[in-house]
Design a protein around this motif. Structure first.
Motif, short mmCIF file in Angstrom:
data_model
loop_
_atom_site.label_atom_id
_atom_site.label_comp_id
_atom_site.label_asym_id
_atom_site.label_seq_id
_atom_site.Cartn_x
_atom_site.Cartn_y
_atom_site.Cartn_z
N LYS A 20 0.83 -1.20 0.00
CA LYS A 20 0.00 0.00 0.00
C LYS A 20 0.87 1.25 0.00
O LYS A 20 0.57 2.24 -0.69
CB LYS A 20 -0.92 -0.01 1.22
CG LYS A 20 -1.91 1.15 1.26
CD LYS A 20 -2.84 1.04 2.45
CE LYS A 20 -3.82 2.21 2.48
NZ LYS A 20 -4.74 2.13 3.65
N LEU A 21 1.95 1.22 0.79
CA LEU A 21 2.87 2.35 0.82
C LEU A 21 3.45 2.63 -0.56
O LEU A 21 3.46 3.78 -1.03
CB LEU A 21 4.00 2.09 1.82
CG LEU A 21 5.20 3.06 1.76
CD1 LEU A 21 4.77 4.47 2.13
CD2 LEU A 21 6.33 2.57 2.66
N VAL A 22 3.94 1.60 -1.21
CA VAL A 22 4.58 1.77 -2.52
C VAL A 22 3.57 2.23 -3.57
O VAL A 22 3.90 3.01 -4.46
CB VAL A 22 5.30 0.47 -2.95
CG1 VAL A 22 5.85 0.61 -4.36
CG2 VAL A 22 6.43 0.16 -1.98
N GLN A 23 2.33 1.77 -3.46
CA GLN A 23 1.30 2.24 -4.38
C GLN A 23 1.10 3.75 -4.24
O GLN A 23 0.95 4.47 -5.23
CB GLN A 23 -0.01 1.50 -4.12
CG GLN A 23 -0.02 0.06 -4.61
CD GLN A 23 -1.31 -0.66 -4.25
OE1 GLN A 23 -2.07 -0.23 -3.38
NE2 GLN A 23 -1.57 -1.78 -4.90
N LYS A 24 1.08 4.23 -3.00
CA LYS A 24 0.95 5.67 -2.78
C LYS A 24 2.15 6.42 -3.34
O LYS A 24 2.01 7.47 -3.98
CB LYS A 24 0.81 5.96 -1.29
CG LYS A 24 -0.52 5.54 -0.67
CD LYS A 24 -0.57 5.91 0.80
CE LYS A 24 -1.89 5.51 1.44
NZ LYS A 24 -1.95 5.89 2.88
N LEU A 25 3.35 5.88 -3.09
CA LEU A 25 4.56 6.53 -3.61
C LEU A 25 4.55 6.56 -5.12
O LEU A 25 4.90 7.59 -5.73
CB LEU A 25 5.80 5.80 -3.10
CG LEU A 25 6.02 5.76 -1.59
CD1 LEU A 25 7.28 4.97 -1.26
CD2 LEU A 25 6.12 7.17 -1.02
N ASP A 26 4.17 5.45 -5.74
CA ASP A 26 4.12 5.40 -7.19
C ASP A 26 3.19 6.46 -7.74
O ASP A 26 3.50 7.14 -8.72
CB ASP A 26 3.66 4.02 -7.67
CG ASP A 26 4.73 2.95 -7.49
OD1 ASP A 26 5.91 3.32 -7.38
OD2 ASP A 26 4.38 1.76 -7.46
N PHE A 27 2.04 6.60 -7.08
CA PHE A 27 1.07 7.57 -7.60
C PHE A 27 1.57 9.00 -7.45
O PHE A 27 1.61 9.76 -8.42
CB PHE A 27 -0.28 7.41 -6.89
CG PHE A 27 -1.35 8.33 -7.43
CD1 PHE A 27 -2.05 8.00 -8.58
CD2 PHE A 27 -1.60 9.55 -6.81
CE1 PHE A 27 -3.00 8.87 -9.10
CE2 PHE A 27 -2.55 10.42 -7.32
CZ PHE A 27 -3.26 10.08 -8.47
N PHE A 28 1.98 9.38 -6.25
CA PHE A 28 2.29 10.79 -6.01
C PHE A 28 3.69 11.19 -6.48
O PHE A 28 3.88 12.31 -6.94
CB PHE A 28 2.13 11.11 -4.52
CG PHE A 28 0.70 11.12 -4.08
CD1 PHE A 28 -0.13 12.19 -4.38
CD2 PHE A 28 0.16 10.06 -3.37
CE1 PHE A 28 -1.46 12.20 -3.99
CE2 PHE A 28 -1.17 10.06 -2.97
CZ PHE A 28 -2.00 11.13 -3.29
N ILE A 29 4.66 10.27 -6.39
CA ILE A 29 6.00 10.62 -6.86
C ILE A 29 6.09 10.50 -8.37
O ILE A 29 6.54 11.42 -9.07
CB ILE A 29 7.07 9.73 -6.18
CG1 ILE A 29 7.16 10.04 -4.69
CG2 ILE A 29 8.44 9.94 -6.84
CD1 ILE A 29 8.15 9.18 -3.94
N LEU A 30 5.68 9.35 -8.90
CA LEU A 30 5.85 9.12 -10.33
C LEU A 30 4.97 10.03 -11.18
O LEU A 30 5.39 10.49 -12.25
CB LEU A 30 5.58 7.66 -10.67
CG LEU A 30 6.67 6.67 -10.24
CD1 LEU A 30 6.30 5.26 -10.67
CD2 LEU A 30 8.03 7.05 -10.82
N THR A 31 3.72 10.28 -10.74
CA THR A 31 2.88 11.16 -11.56
C THR A 31 3.48 12.55 -11.68
O THR A 31 3.58 13.11 -12.78
CB THR A 31 1.46 11.26 -11.00
OG1 THR A 31 1.52 11.62 -9.61
CG2 THR A 31 0.70 9.96 -11.16
N PHE A 32 3.92 13.10 -10.54
CA PHE A 32 4.49 14.45 -10.59
C PHE A 32 5.81 14.47 -11.36
O PHE A 32 6.01 15.30 -12.25
CB PHE A 32 4.71 15.00 -9.18
CG PHE A 32 5.44 16.31 -9.18
CD1 PHE A 32 4.81 17.47 -9.58
CD2 PHE A 32 6.78 16.39 -8.81
CE1 PHE A 32 5.48 18.69 -9.61
CE2 PHE A 32 7.46 17.59 -8.82
CZ PHE A 32 6.81 18.75 -9.22
N CYS A 33 6.72 13.55 -11.01
CA CYS A 33 8.05 13.56 -11.64
C CYS A 33 7.96 13.28 -13.13
O CYS A 33 8.68 13.88 -13.93
CB CYS A 33 8.97 12.56 -10.96
SG CYS A 33 9.48 13.06 -9.30
#
Length: 481
Positions: A20-33
């Motif tokens: 769940k943590l990595v899913q959140k990171l993927d969404f918020f970090i990867l989408t912006f970057c």
């Protein structure tokens, strides 16, 4: 499509709550970057699209002035590398990244008002300084959040977003030229820069609000206290020192990491020269027997970044699967550079061979994701400030060389054959394979030394624990050595 991407990214998380943590990171970090890098590359490469869409004639370009502008951009980009990554140590990424975006968006829109190549040259220098934060800064952030098994794929997706900007830029210019050329008295290429700048601003606002910074200083509202603790536990705890001090500089230059990875990316950067200097577009613009339309000049070269995206995702996934064997890409680059250059030299008048070679050369883009993931992997047990400086220095060194390399070997005045550049490509491709092998040797040697030191440390601690050995403690000597 989104579900498939999530399935592609997930699979290596085992701790409770980690998925769940990595899913959140993927969404918020990867989408912006990814959006940031997409727009970064869109702004950067649309200069070439504008050049073949009327800017050359409107502003009276001559000789290799386009290459001179690209060189000035490269100088600014080089100057900004290390300062931008050091700034991330003092300024929260949630503030720093979006602020840089707002500034470069304004400069992009200012390009629409240029009246001469000199105007664009001045704008692009300052634009480059602020755009320098994106690539190396993101790789630093990815290395701060993700494990070795996760890093390659995320780096690949991030790099692919920039290539998508290169690819889609041609189609955007084609659409703008058809629909807006002449509207309100502005040519299509001027509208291109205005629209590029406008669409950058909403992404900057998104970053201000939701980017999570780094594990140890995040205040992201969507991460629970348990998830923040888990994020910190997923990456090694390392010692820290301020990156602005003489002791830190001495430390940087006393390690092999700085020298070997900087040279690696200097060589790798020049193996991308066919694509980064838009040789296919220049080849078409200067073709001795064929005349291509504006749409063809913008659309046909998009095949190069398309190949780059596929190659990047393939090698990023494969090297993750093979437990981080990022060096394999170095050998692929060596083979690709030698063969594609030899084909162009052997068939100087064959249009099909030139197109095929330039498309194939796009696969070299895979080194961007894998080599920076490699640096993050190797430096995972070193302090963050050293990792930040090494990653920034890699790109700084590459751009410092590329500032004069592109003019010397790939100037627009050498089109359409670029014979000198083909021989240069053969040389750096061979050097790439050799340096990759040397870096692998250094990495293996370091890992063996680290394993010996870890075993020694554990042994010393066990010797210091009462009851762990039969020897009585020596008088006057602490048991916990």
């Amino acid at each position: 499509m989104v579900n498939k991407l999530i399935q592609y990214l997930q699979g290596d998380q085992n701790a409770p709550g980690e998925r769940k943590l990595v899913q959140k990171l993927d969404f918020f970090i990867l989408t912006f970057c990814c959006l940031m890098y997409f727009l970064n590359y869109l702004d950067r490469t649309n200069l070439n699209n504008a050049y073949v869409s009327g800017m050359k004639e409107d502003l009276n370009f001559h000789g290799n002035q386009l290459n001179q502008i690209n060189t000035v951009f490269t100088v600014g980009y080089t100057v900004g590398q290390v300062p931008c990554n050091i700034a991330l140590y003092y300024i929260k990424p949630r503030i720093f990244f979006p602020t840089c975006m707002v500034v470069w968006a304004g400069l992009t829109m200012a390009t629409a008002g240029a009246h001469s190549p000199g105007d664009i040259m001045a704008i692009r220098f300052f634009q480059a300084i602020f755009e320098a934060s994106t690539f190396v800064g993101t790789h630093y952030i990815l290395g701060s959040w993700y494990t070795e098994k996760e890093l390659g794929k995320r780096s690949g997706i991030f790099t692919s977003s920039g290539l998508a900007g290169t690819m889609i830029g041609g189609f955007i210019q084609t659409g703008i030229h058809k629909s807006m050329n002449g509207r309100h008295g502005l040519t299509g290429w001027r509208w291109l820069f205005i629209i590029d700048g406008i669409i950058t601003l909403p992404v900057a606002i998104y970053g201000y609000l939701l980017f999570p910074d780094t594990p140890r200083n995040t205040n992201a509202p969507y991460l629970t206290a348990e998830e923040k603790a888990l994020a910190i536990s997923r990456v090694p705890e390392v010692s820290e020192r301020t990156p602005i001090s003489w002791s830190f500089l001495r430390h940087c230059f006393s390690t092999w990491y700085w020298y070997f990875f900087t040279v690696l990316w200097i060589i790798a950067g020049e193996t991308e020269s066919f694509s980064t200097n838009a040789l296919l577009a220049l080849y078409m613009k200067s073709h001795p027997t064929k005349t291509y339309t504006v749409s063809q000049n913008n659309n046909y070269p998009t095949g190069v970044p398309a190949v780059g995206i596929l190659s990047t995702l393939f090698w990023a996934t494969l090297t993750d699967f093979l437990s981080g064997k990022r060096y394999l890409v170095g050998y692929w680059i060596g083979i690709t550079g030698v063969i594609t250059s030899a084909l162009i030299l052997a068939y100087p008048n064959n249009t099909s061979v030139h197109f095929g070679a330039y498309y194939w050369a796009g696969s070299v883009y895979a080194c961007q994701a894998t080599f920076f993931a490699w640096a993050n992997d190797v430096l995972r047990y070193e302090e963050d400030s050293l990792r930040a400086v090494v990653i920034a220095s890699m790109n700084m060194g590459s751009n410092a060389v590329n500032a004069w390399w592109s003019i010397l070997f790939y100037g627009a005045n050498f089109a359409p054959q670029f014979t000198r550049g083909m021989w240069a490509m053969i040389a750096v491709s061979i050097a790439m394979a050799m340096w990759t092998g040397l870096l692998v040797w250094m990495h293996v040697r370091t890992e063996k030394r680290r394993e010996i030191e870890a075993i020694t440390t554990v042994s010393e601690k066990e010797d210091g624990i009462p009851g762990m050995n039969e020897k009585a403690p020596v008088e006057g000597v602490s048991e916990n050595v």
